[in-house]
Design a protein around this motif. Structure first.
Motif, mmCIF file in Angstrom:
data_model
loop_
_atom_site.group_PDB
_atom_site.id
_atom_site.type_symbol
_atom_site.label_atom_id
_atom_site.label_comp_id
_atom_site.label_asym_id
_atom_site.label_seq_id
_atom_site.Cartn_x
_atom_site.Cartn_y
_atom_site.Cartn_z
ATOM 1 N N LEU B 166 0.922 -1.284 0.058
ATOM 2 C CA LEU B 166 -0.133 -0.028 -0.139
ATOM 3 C C LEU B 166 0.824 1.253 0.033
ATOM 4 C CD1 LEU B 166 -2.904 -0.600 2.480
ATOM 5 C CD2 LEU B 166 -2.884 -0.890 0.076
ATOM 6 N N LEU B 204 -6.076 5.118 6.731
ATOM 7 C CA LEU B 204 -6.000 4.929 5.166
ATOM 8 C C LEU B 204 -6.522 6.532 4.655
ATOM 9 C CD1 LEU B 204 -7.818 1.722 4.793
ATOM 10 C CD2 LEU B 204 -5.361 2.204 4.421
ATOM 11 N N LEU B 220 -1.280 2.558 -3.593
ATOM 12 C CA LEU B 220 -2.390 3.748 -3.348
ATOM 13 C C LEU B 220 -1.890 4.840 -4.058
ATOM 14 C CD1 LEU B 220 -3.089 3.725 0.669
ATOM 15 C CD2 LEU B 220 -4.382 2.732 -1.275
ATOM 16 N N ALA B 242 -9.502 0.946 -0.377
ATOM 17 C CA ALA B 242 -8.241 0.609 0.313
ATOM 18 C C ALA B 242 -8.810 -0.271 1.509
ATOM 19 C CB ALA B 242 -7.559 1.848 0.779
ATOM 20 N N ARG B 243 -9.728 0.209 2.182
ATOM 21 C CA ARG B 243 -10.213 -0.625 3.426
ATOM 22 C C ARG B 243 -10.575 -2.213 2.932
ATOM 23 N NH1 ARG B 243 -15.466 0.353 4.546
ATOM 24 N NH2 ARG B 243 -15.339 2.584 4.555
#
Ligand code: HEM
Ligand code: SF4
Lengths: 64, 411
Positions: B166, B204, B220, B242-243
């Protein structure tokens, strides 16, 4: 055997690459990239497994 | 189907799903076998909603439902059989992950992430996976047994790799670790889990803001850079994406590492074969995925039109379906003697990663990580053994993703 792929339908699962690495790859956008349109006999079984395991039937096999 | 669940008149007599694995922990729920014979399309009550749904236990039906675009994943549909507690009046307001959407919303979001999990990217990640695994095993050996393999290996490997992938500073690994440990932890209270989720969201959110301003060479940043080309998506959609990646990508692989270690150690002859001939490992991992089916009840849908199943049964528009991938993966019509863990069986076609347009985009990442973990663990610690009987381990009987809270091992 002749293979074709439907990149619009493809969801980028990578299953085809997992089952038949020499025949399929993934474009940098994640969706399928056909490496070999007419795979040799030696790749036949792997190619059929890959096509059968495409989760959205984006791989067509013309086995004439 | 009638509305009995709502009136409560027959709910008491219908089985509540999902079932657990208490009867036989290294198996899918044993009730599936009888159901498949007696009532392969069974009327059940979905625990989280209290509403009726159909539970499918035949391979052919699960494959058909997951492959049918008219079977919806839209969590806002009132018939959707939620697997998490969602108050019905909140349905319109919740930011659901794309796993709970249909095309075209699903397609746009999924296409943002699939470039990150191509065969090439995974091959590039492999040396780093190997280094992470080696370091964890060094630490285990230095410590000496008995150790908890969940805390020493199964949780750290995927969470550290995810953190790096990430583009989070590895000093923030504690967020990922804490998140995975709290959400998988047996003793975690509801508040602790909610707190860990809120903490992860905030983290995030800030990270994506930072990656938008100062992009780096990471997932990301690349996704944030594509955002301007996607008129339908905004910053909050990226946080939701992202979660989903964090939820879907950490505990799942961790649980297959811990449960898989137990399964291999319970089958020492097959483990020896794999150790002697590592070319057997990828097939053994497919069999492990089939055998464990850790997300058995994650594959749920709601019908948007009437469909007919393989035995002539009808599912009507608006009805919820639990397309139990573990039940399908244990259908003897597809996998003879399904209760036998057999690395020589061709597990091809298993649906542990689902099937259809939601099929797991992380499948090849998980496969690679599992191959590195098992290929390294059993060769570097050849005397590895369980330090507690397999049937007395602390299994996550009530969790969405089946796993182990702890796995005491020694050597
Ligand atoms: C062994 C480990 C894993 C298993 C068994 C697994 C299983 C699954 C299953 C069953 C689904 C589908 C749910 C459905 O059809 O509705 C799914 C979806 C998903 N998984 Fe995995 N998964 C694993 C690892 C991962 C990893 C490592 C990632 C990381 C990137 C990941 C990311 C996702 C995402 C983003 C989705 C949603 C896909 C969509 O809705 O289009 N999974 N996974
Ligand atoms: S198996 Fe099908 S969906 Fe998956 S990458 Fe290949 S063509 Fe695309």
């Amino acid at each position: 055997m002749r293979i074709s792929v439907d990149r619009e339908a493809c969801v980028g699962s990578g299953n085809c690459v997992f089952f038949a690495q020499g025949v399929f790859d993934q474009h940098p956008d994640g969706r399928v990239l056909l490496l070999v349109g007419e795979p040799d006999e030696g790749l036949r079984a792997a190619t059929l497994t890959a096509a059968a395991n495409c989760p959205v039937q984006a791989i067509s096999v013309n086995d004439a | 189907m009638t509305e009995n669940a709502e009136t409560g008149s027959t709910t008491g007599s219908l089985p509540v799903f999902p079932l657990d694995r208490r009867k036989c922990p290294l198996s899918v729920p044993q009730e599936y076998e009888a159901m498949r014979a007696d009532e392969p399309v069974a009327e059940v009550v979905n625990r989280m909603t209290g509403k009726q749904a159909w539970a499918l236990t035949r391979y052919a039906d699960v494959r058909q439902v997951l492959g049918d675009p008219s079977m919806s994943s839209n969590a806002r549909n009132p018939g959707y059989p939620h697997q998490f507690q969602v108050p019905e009046e909140m349905l319109p307001y919740i930011a659901f992950p794309f796993a709970a959407m249909d095309p075209p919303e699903h397609t746009v979001r999924r296409r943002m992430v699939i470039p990150e999990f191509t065969a090439k990217r995974i091959a590039d990640l492999k040396p780093r996976t190997q280094a992470i695994v080696d370091a964890r095993i060094d630490a285990m050996l230095a410590k000496g047994g008995p150790v908890d393999l969940v805390a020493e290996l199964a949780v750290p490997v995927p969470s550290l790799q995810f953190c790096e992938l990430l583009g989070a500073d590895t000093e923030h690994i504690s967020y990922f670790r804490n998140y995975a440990e709290t959400t998988t932890g047996r003793d975690s209270s509801m508040e602790a889990v909610a707190g860990a989720i809120a903490e992860m969201d905030e983290f995030l959110d800030e990270l994506i803001t930072e990656k938008t301003r100062n992009p780096g060479e990471d997932l990301l940043s690349r996704i944030a850079a594509k955002l301007p080309e996607e008129p339908t998506l905004g910053h909050d959609d990226l946080v939701a994406i992202a979660r989903l990646l964090v939820i879907a990508g950490s505990d799942t692989t961790a649980n297959v590492i811990s449960l898989g270690t137990a399964v291999f150690l319970e089958h020492p002859e097959q483990l020896d074969e794999v150790r002697r001939d590592p070319s057997l490992l990828p097939g053994a991992i497919e069999e492990l995925l089939r055998f464990l089916s850790i997300l058995d009840s994650a594959t749920v849908r709601v019908a948007t039109k009437d469909i007919e199943l393989s035995g002539g049964e009808t599912v009507r528009e608006g009805e919820g379906v639990l397309a139990l991938n573990g039940a399908a993966n244990w259908d003897p019509a597809r996998y003879p003697d399904p209760h036998r863990f057999d690395i020589h069986r061709d597990a091809e076609g298993h649906m542990a990663f689902s099937y259809g347009n939601h099929m797991c985009p992380g499948a090849n990442l998980a496969r690679m990580q599992l191959e590195v973990v098992f290929g390294t663990l059993f060769t570097r610690i050849p005397g590895l053994r369980l330090a507690a009987p397999a049937d007395e381990l602390p299994y996550m009987f009530d969790a969405h993703a089946y796993g182990l809270h702890e796995l005491p091992v020694t050597w």
